[in-house]
Design a protein around this motif. Structure first.
Motif, PDB file in Angstrom:
ATOM      1  N   VAL A 192     -55.453 -28.823  42.737  1.00 14.51           N
ATOM      2  CA  VAL A 192     -54.155 -28.288  42.335  1.00 14.51           C
ATOM      3  C   VAL A 192     -54.257 -26.765  42.366  1.00 14.51           C
ATOM      4  O   VAL A 192     -55.117 -26.208  41.694  1.00 14.51           O
ATOM      5  CB  VAL A 192     -53.805 -28.728  40.881  1.00 14.51           C
ATOM      6  N   ASP A 193     -53.420 -26.123  43.109  1.00 19.01           N
ATOM      7  CA  ASP A 193     -53.546 -24.663  43.193  1.00 19.01           C
ATOM      8  C   ASP A 193     -52.901 -24.002  41.984  1.00 19.01           C
ATOM      9  O   ASP A 193     -51.884 -23.320  42.085  1.00 19.01           O
ATOM     10  CB  ASP A 193     -52.937 -24.147  44.504  1.00 19.01           C
ATOM     11  N   PHE A 194     -53.518 -24.240  40.874  1.00 19.07           N
ATOM     12  CA  PHE A 194     -53.082 -23.654  39.610  1.00 19.07           C
ATOM     13  C   PHE A 194     -53.893 -22.376  39.398  1.00 19.07           C
ATOM     14  O   PHE A 194     -55.094 -22.425  39.157  1.00 19.07           O
ATOM     15  CB  PHE A 194     -53.325 -24.663  38.475  1.00 19.07           C
ATOM     16  N   ASP A 221     -51.735 -25.122  28.118  1.00 17.57           N
ATOM     17  CA  ASP A 221     -50.727 -26.185  28.028  1.00 17.57           C
ATOM     18  C   ASP A 221     -50.302 -26.719  29.384  1.00 17.57           C
ATOM     19  O   ASP A 221     -50.067 -27.920  29.553  1.00 17.57           O
ATOM     20  CB  ASP A 221     -49.497 -25.678  27.265  1.00 17.57           C
ATOM     21  N   GLU A 222     -50.212 -25.805  30.364  1.00 15.44           N
ATOM     22  CA  GLU A 222     -49.713 -26.221  31.674  1.00 15.44           C
ATOM     23  C   GLU A 222     -50.871 -26.551  32.623  1.00 15.44           C
ATOM     24  O   GLU A 222     -50.715 -27.285  33.581  1.00 15.44           O
ATOM     25  CB  GLU A 222     -48.838 -25.091  32.252  1.00 15.44           C
ATOM     26  N   GLY A 223     -52.025 -25.996  32.309  1.00 13.07           N
ATOM     27  CA  GLY A 223     -53.197 -26.202  33.148  1.00 13.07           C
ATOM     28  C   GLY A 223     -54.070 -27.331  32.654  1.00 13.07           C
ATOM     29  O   GLY A 223     -53.878 -28.490  33.027  1.00 13.07           O
ATOM     30  N   TYR A 224     -54.997 -27.011  31.788  1.00 17.75           N
ATOM     31  CA  TYR A 224     -55.953 -28.010  31.298  1.00 17.75           C
ATOM     32  C   TYR A 224     -55.262 -29.292  30.823  1.00 17.75           C
ATOM     33  O   TYR A 224     -55.604 -30.393  31.249  1.00 17.75           O
ATOM     34  CB  TYR A 224     -56.749 -27.428  30.118  1.00 17.75           C
ATOM     35  N   ALA A 225     -54.272 -29.128  29.934  1.00 19.97           N
ATOM     36  CA  ALA A 225     -53.681 -30.297  29.271  1.00 19.97           C
ATOM     37  C   ALA A 225     -52.978 -31.219  30.263  1.00 19.97           C
ATOM     38  O   ALA A 225     -52.838 -32.422  30.012  1.00 19.97           O
ATOM     39  CB  ALA A 225     -52.722 -29.846  28.178  1.00 19.97           C
ATOM     40  N   LYS A 226     -52.503 -30.670  31.381  1.00 22.57           N
ATOM     41  CA  LYS A 226     -51.773 -31.521  32.328  1.00 22.57           C
ATOM     42  C   LYS A 226     -52.602 -31.917  33.548  1.00 22.57           C
ATOM     43  O   LYS A 226     -52.329 -32.939  34.163  1.00 22.57           O
ATOM     44  CB  LYS A 226     -50.499 -30.796  32.777  1.00 22.57           C
ATOM     45  N   ILE A 227     -53.586 -31.119  33.904  1.00 22.81           N
ATOM     46  CA  ILE A 227     -54.338 -31.392  35.135  1.00 22.81           C
ATOM     47  C   ILE A 227     -55.547 -32.293  34.893  1.00 22.81           C
ATOM     48  O   ILE A 227     -55.869 -33.154  35.714  1.00 22.81           O
ATOM     49  CB  ILE A 227     -54.765 -30.055  35.802  1.00 22.81           C
ATOM     50  N   VAL A 228     -56.187 -32.148  33.727  1.00 21.41           N
ATOM     51  CA  VAL A 228     -57.426 -32.891  33.483  1.00 21.41           C
ATOM     52  C   VAL A 228     -57.180 -34.396  33.231  1.00 21.41           C
ATOM     53  O   VAL A 228     -57.859 -35.236  33.846  1.00 21.41           O
ATOM     54  CB  VAL A 228     -58.249 -32.250  32.335  1.00 21.41           C
ATOM     55  N   PRO A 229     -56.245 -34.760  32.349  1.00 16.41           N
ATOM     56  CA  PRO A 229     -56.115 -36.198  32.014  1.00 16.41           C
ATOM     57  C   PRO A 229     -55.944 -37.139  33.211  1.00 16.41           C
ATOM     58  O   PRO A 229     -56.630 -38.171  33.265  1.00 16.41           O
ATOM     59  CB  PRO A 229     -54.906 -36.228  31.080  1.00 16.41           C
ATOM     60  N   PRO A 230     -55.094 -36.815  34.194  1.00 15.56           N
ATOM     61  CA  PRO A 230     -54.975 -37.758  35.328  1.00 15.56           C
ATOM     62  C   PRO A 230     -56.283 -37.918  36.107  1.00 15.56           C
ATOM     63  O   PRO A 230     -56.529 -38.988  36.679  1.00 15.56           O
ATOM     64  CB  PRO A 230     -53.908 -37.118  36.225  1.00 15.56           C
ATOM     65  N   VAL A 231     -57.089 -36.873  36.106  1.00 13.17           N
ATOM     66  CA  VAL A 231     -58.369 -36.950  36.829  1.00 13.17           C
ATOM     67  C   VAL A 231     -59.319 -37.894  36.097  1.00 13.17           C
ATOM     68  O   VAL A 231     -60.017 -38.705  36.720  1.00 13.17           O
ATOM     69  CB  VAL A 231     -58.982 -35.543  36.996  1.00 13.17           C
ATOM     70  N   LEU A 232     -59.324 -37.819  34.765  1.00 13.55           N
ATOM     71  CA  LEU A 232     -60.169 -38.733  33.994  1.00 13.55           C
ATOM     72  C   LEU A 232     -59.703 -40.168  34.218  1.00 13.55           C
ATOM     73  O   LEU A 232     -60.509 -41.079  34.459  1.00 13.55           O
ATOM     74  CB  LEU A 232     -60.118 -38.381  32.498  1.00 13.55           C
ATOM     75  N   ASP A 233     -58.378 -40.351  34.188  1.00  6.18           N
ATOM     76  CA  ASP A 233     -57.833 -41.690  34.459  1.00  6.18           C
ATOM     77  C   ASP A 233     -58.282 -42.185  35.814  1.00  6.18           C
ATOM     78  O   ASP A 233     -58.670 -43.339  35.981  1.00  6.18           O
ATOM     79  CB  ASP A 233     -56.294 -41.664  34.422  1.00  6.18           C
ATOM     80  N   GLY A 234     -58.195 -41.283  36.783  1.00  4.38           N
ATOM     81  CA  GLY A 234     -58.587 -41.643  38.153  1.00  4.38           C
ATOM     82  C   GLY A 234     -60.040 -42.076  38.223  1.00  4.38           C
ATOM     83  O   GLY A 234     -60.379 -43.032  38.935  1.00  4.38           O
ATOM     84  N   LEU A 235     -60.895 -41.386  37.486  1.00  2.77           N
ATOM     85  CA  LEU A 235     -62.320 -41.721  37.498  1.00  2.77           C
ATOM     86  C   LEU A 235     -62.535 -43.119  36.909  1.00  2.77           C
ATOM     87  O   LEU A 235     -63.299 -43.925  37.458  1.00  2.77           O
ATOM     88  CB  LEU A 235     -63.118 -40.685  36.703  1.00  2.77           C
ATOM     89  N   PHE A 236     -61.839 -43.385  35.790  1.00  4.18           N
ATOM     90  CA  PHE A 236     -62.020 -44.697  35.140  1.00  4.18           C
ATOM     91  C   PHE A 236     -61.506 -45.814  36.036  1.00  4.18           C
ATOM     92  O   PHE A 236     -62.104 -46.881  36.143  1.00  4.18           O
ATOM     93  CB  PHE A 236     -61.312 -44.719  33.776  1.00  4.18           C
ATOM     94  N   GLY A 260     -65.127 -30.694  35.580  1.00  2.00           N
ATOM     95  CA  GLY A 260     -65.068 -29.259  35.887  1.00  2.00           C
ATOM     96  C   GLY A 260     -63.646 -28.890  36.252  1.00  2.00           C
ATOM     97  O   GLY A 260     -62.995 -29.598  37.025  1.00  2.00           O
ATOM     98  N   PHE A 261     -63.170 -27.783  35.695  1.00  2.70           N
ATOM     99  CA  PHE A 261     -61.785 -27.373  35.882  1.00  2.70           C
ATOM    100  C   PHE A 261     -61.719 -26.083  36.678  1.00  2.70           C
ATOM    101  O   PHE A 261     -62.497 -25.149  36.432  1.00  2.70           O
ATOM    102  CB  PHE A 261     -61.135 -27.177  34.503  1.00  2.70           C
ATOM    103  N   GLY A 262     -60.777 -26.012  37.593  1.00  2.00           N
ATOM    104  CA  GLY A 262     -60.570 -24.775  38.346  1.00  2.00           C
ATOM    105  C   GLY A 262     -59.796 -25.080  39.615  1.00  2.00           C
ATOM    106  O   GLY A 262     -60.329 -25.700  40.539  1.00  2.00           O
ATOM    107  N   GLN A 263     -58.530 -24.742  39.665  1.00  2.00           N
ATOM    108  CA  GLN A 263     -57.644 -25.104  40.791  1.00  2.00           C
ATOM    109  C   GLN A 263     -57.747 -26.606  41.074  1.00  2.00           C
ATOM    110  O   GLN A 263     -57.967 -27.045  42.198  1.00  2.00           O
ATOM    111  CB  GLN A 263     -57.956 -24.310  42.053  1.00  2.00           C
TER     112      GLN A 263
END
Lengths: 401, 478
Positions: free
Chosen positions: B174-176, B198-213, B287-290
């Motif tokens: 995500v080019d955040f 609020d717009e970065g970590y909180a919205k970008i990370v959770p779907p990735v964790l879901d995807g991993l599970f 790991g978070f970053g874009q």
């Protein structure tokens, strides 16, 4: 073994410029200043000189490379002029070149002149310079005081000497040289100091404080050499002859092989032994009357007294504190102030030492003249670092003695 | 079964008190006071991402023959060279064999996690050494200066007896742009923190964790450790809760002991976690970053059997408190400090010499005489043993991992060094050989003859005229 240099070459004349911060003088001015005294002393014409050796060590901050600076300064008549550099032994190397030229018969009269103009860098201490392309990439970031300071650490460890006791003996070395230098009108530093001042001076490289380090000076010194026969034919009496000229150069054992413990100069022990042999000296403590040692740092002088086989190993501290090397001691060391106070224009230093021994032998040392003129004097240079260096030992004395 | 077969870590010894930073800068930005507690790690003047990476890699390779390594990947956003392969320099320093795949991974705080995913996919062909290091440079008086720290971690990847098995990964790009550093720019440019949170970590990370599970079929509640670098207080717990992870499984972000070590931080935290994990533990690394990467590992039975090493724990214990903020500014070239005329000396590097002597200069490889067995540095044509002096008798002999002791030393205030006094002296290697060596990480007045030392790959000096960092080895307290 080779027959050696003993009594084959004599000093016809010597000269020495005033050492110090010569802000108003160029290197060629200093060369001329030393040369004028020497040529007058020799009583010859400049055109009688057949060959010359010029010693400079850090030529990039003053005269530049080659023998040309000397030939130009003195307008030498197209004779061979060779520039030599061998760290702090450079001056003695020039002397050695000239002496060998006379001894071989290649020259009747030869000139050795050393000059250094170090005070145009803008900062105190020796000029920064290249160590060689590869060396710069791996050598420790060492300065001269830092390299020599390590002698103290290793000497203490080897002989179980207390830090404070060693520092006090080192202080005595410097106090003595300042006393001597105060009587020398050509010396760079002429102030007297006391032990307290030495011990409280700012630290340069532990445990060497400011007063444990010699002066960095501008200066020049020179010698004119010839054979005993020519000297006599020129009407010279009281001939001062070369007795020994030795050089020992580190080959990497100290810096790369664990057989060296860091507390002494391997080269000085060898060079001095060979010099005594060449001069026919069996017991240097009895037969040497005067020493000009390379006291670049107080600890260097102290350790060197053992390496010259004058003090027993581990015994230099006692001799120093007993005043054995004081101007009124058994063997004065640095009676002219030494590198410490006369100063250290590198390329000139070896020649300056011989100059002092020469003056003392002829009774021409003025206020600092030893009551009984010495018969045999030793000069010693140590170039580089304790772990890799060039050591020269020269012995001069009365001809025939 | 691909996974992590060994790990190592390195945090520089110096820890800068955050109070010192705040005391110096709060006059200009009172908000900094909120960050005035604890300490951040700080490179010595002669350390950078490359030297830290080498230290972490050496730690990781404890007991591993160097010849076994088939590839070296190096992730960082602060490489000392933009165009000279940094992993290649590290490979020379580590004395790895020439047949080696090297790769630099850069340009994002995800450099290490994204790189690790690629490396794990490639590791089947043999042991791959993966290192990550960062020494991020922040403006004096910035929040980043307080939040960031310097550090490195290394993982050995392969299929033989992993201490942690790789179960899978999931990524989203995500080019955040929470921050960026444009070409030719010295510092990052940073956007508002609340927006990033609020717009970065909180919205970008959770779907990735879901995807991993989803992808691995692992239940979030079964995960023992959640390794997730994030400087926002309580945000990892909140994300964990929403994802169904156990809140007590959230690993601390090490803010108190070293700060966030940039792209290396997911790996630094992972190594820190592996040092505490038990066989069977599931470990989730994000790991978070874009965008975001998520990787899942399971600690194996080999974990407790791994040979002892310094790791993150050991290097955190090797600590020296630093309260002088001016020193930090000087070390990081954040102030125009007077260095004296001696610093002007131009000792340019001949690249041809460096190449010819690269084993010696980068690898600290000396010689061993095959005639008399004397080991010596440097390797030379004629044996230094005065009783031997054999010619052309020497074979390569590495010194980097040989213990040494001080034979003589000084503390020099005349010679130029960015951190006076310059300590150096003769060190003797166990079994022979010696070197007049620079010392680093020593304390004035606490150096003595006989002190045990080890060699460390450090910056020898920096050539400001040509932008070239020169490296060599120094003796540091063992």
């Amino acid at each position: 073994m080779a027959t050696g240099i003993k009594d084959k070459v004599v000093i016809l004349g010597m000269g020495c410029a005033k050492f110090g911060e010569r802000w108003d003088r160029e290197a060629d001015d200093l060369m001329v200043e030393a040369f004028e005294e020497a040529i007058a002393d020799a009583g010859i014409d400049k055109n009688e000189i057949n060959a010359a050796w010029l010693s400079t060590a850090i030529e990039e901050v003053h005269a530049g490379k080659s023998g040309i600076p000397l030939a130009m300064a003195l307008r030498l008549p197209y004779i061979p002029v060779t520039r030599v550099e061998n760290y702090c032994a450079s001056g003695t190397e020039a002397f050695r070149g000239a002496a060998y030229a006379v001894a071989s018969g290649a020259a009747d009269i030869a000139l050795a002149l050393g000059v250094e103009k170090l005070k145009d860098t803008g900062y105190g201490g020796l000029p920064q310079r290249s160590r060689g392309v590869l060396n710069s990439m791996y050598w420790a970031n060492l300065s001269a005081p830092g390299a020599f300071a390590q002698l103290a650490a290793a000497y203490r460890a080897k002989h179980g000497v207390d830090k404070a006791d060693l520092k006090r003996a080192m202080a005595h070395v410097s106090v003595k040289s300042h006393d001597n230098g105060s009587k020398n009108p050509k010396a760079h530093l002429r102030n007297k100091i006391n032990e307290e001042a030495v011990l409280n001076a700012p630290m340069i490289a532990e445990p060497l404080g400011l007063y444990d380090c010699c002066g960095v000076s501008d200066g020049a010194a020179c010698a004119i050499l010839t054979s005993p026969e020519i000297a006599r034919s020129l009407g010279k009496k009281d001939l001062i002859a070369v007795k020994a000229l030795q050089l020992a150069v580190s080959n990497g054992v100290e810096s790369q092989h664990n057989s060296w413990d860091g507390s002494y100069f391997a080269t000085a022990r060898i060079a001095s032994t060979r010099a005594y042999q060449e001069a026919g000296i069996d017991n240097p403590r009895q037969e040497i009357n005067l020493i000009e040692a390379h006291d670049c740092f107080s600890i260097t002088e102290l350790v060197t007294m053992e390496d010259l086989h004058i003090s027993p190993e581990g015994g230099a501290i006692k001799d120093v504190l007993d005043g054995f090397y004081d101007s009124d001691g058994k063997i004065p060391c640095q009676i002219d102030g030494g590198l410490k106070c006369f100063g250290h224009p590198i390329g000139a230093s070896g020649l300056r030492m011989i100059y002092e021994v020469y003056l003392q032998m002829l009774g021409r040392a003025g206020e600092r003249q030893r009551a009984t003129p010495p018969v045999r004097g030793l000069t010693h240079n140590l170039g580089g670092f304790p772990h890799q260096n060039v050591c020269s030992v020269a012995i001069v004395g009365r001809y025939g003695a | 079964m691909i996974g992590i077969t060994a790990f190592g870590g390195y945090i520089p010894r110096l820890r800068l008190s955050r109070k010192a930073i705040v005391d110096a800068n709060a006059w200009a930005n009172a908000g900094l006071r909120a960050y005035g507690r604890d300490e951040r790690s700080m490179c010595n003047w002669d350390e950078d991402s490359l030297t830290m990476a080498v230290e972490a890699a050496r730690d990781c390779l404890t007991g591993v023959p160097r010849d076994a390594v088939k590839a070296l990947y190096f992730a960082s956003t602060t490489f000392p060279f933009e165009d000279r392969q940094n992993s290649g320099v590290a490979a020379e320093a580590l004395n790895l064999k020439d047949e080696l795949e090297t790769l630099d991974l850069a340009a994002s705080q995800r450099a290490a996690t994204s790189g690790l995913i690629a490396a794990l996919k490639a590791a089947g062909s043999g042991p791959l050494l993966f290192v990550a290091a960062d020494k991020r440079r922040a403006r004096a008086g910035s929040t980043q200066e307080l939040l960031w720290g310097d550090g490195a971690a290394a993982l050995l990847l392969g299929s033989e007896n992993p201490v942690a098995e790789f179960l899978g990964s999931y990524s989203e790009a995500v080019d955040f742009v929470d921050h960026y550093r444009g070409q030719y720019r010295e510092f990052d440019y940073q956007w508002e923190e609340r927006w990033i949170r609020d717009e970065g970590y909180a919205k970008i990370v959770p779907p990735v964790l879901d995807g991993l599970f989803r992808k691995t079929g692992v239940q979030p509640a079964d995960v023992a450790h959640f390794v997730f670098p994030c400087t926002y207080a309580r945000l990892p717990q909140s994300i964990a809760r929403k994802a169904g992870l156990r809140e007590e499984g959230v690993r601390g972000n090490m803010h108190a002991v070293c700060g966030e070590t940039g792209a290396a931080h997911p790996l630094v935290m992972l190594v820190d976690c592996l040092e505490a994990a038990k066989p069977g533990d599931l470990i989730l690394v994000a790991g978070f970053g874009q965008g975001c990467d998520a990787l899942l590992f399971r600690a194996g039975d080999a974990l407790p059997k791994l040979a002892p090493r310094s790791g993150i724990k050991g290097s955190l214990e090797r600590r020296k408190a630093e309260t002088n903020y001016s020193k930090f500014l000087a070390f990081n070239d954040l102030t125009a400090i007077e260095r004296g005329m001696r610093a002007e000396a131009d000792k340019q590097t001949a690249l041809s010499t460096l190449y010819r002597k690269k084993d010696m200069l980068l690898g600290l490889v000396g010689g061993r005489c095959e005639r008399c067995d004397t080991v010596q540095f440097p390797k030379s044509n004629v044996c230094v043993n005065p009783n031997c002096n054999a010619i052309h008798s020497q074979v390569d002999h590495p010194f980097a991992d040989t213990p040494a002791r001080i034979r003589s030393y000084t503390a020099d205030r005349l010679t130029y060094t960015p951190d006076p006094p310059a300590h150096y002296g003769m060190v003797e290697f166990e079994g022979g050989g010696r070197l007049m060596s620079d010392f680093s990480d020593v304390d004035e007045g606490r150096v003595e003859v006989g002190m045990p030392m080890r060699m460390a790959f450090r910056i020898k000096e920096y050539d400001p005229q040509r932008g070239f960092t020169k490296y060599f080895w120094k003796a540091v307290p063992a």
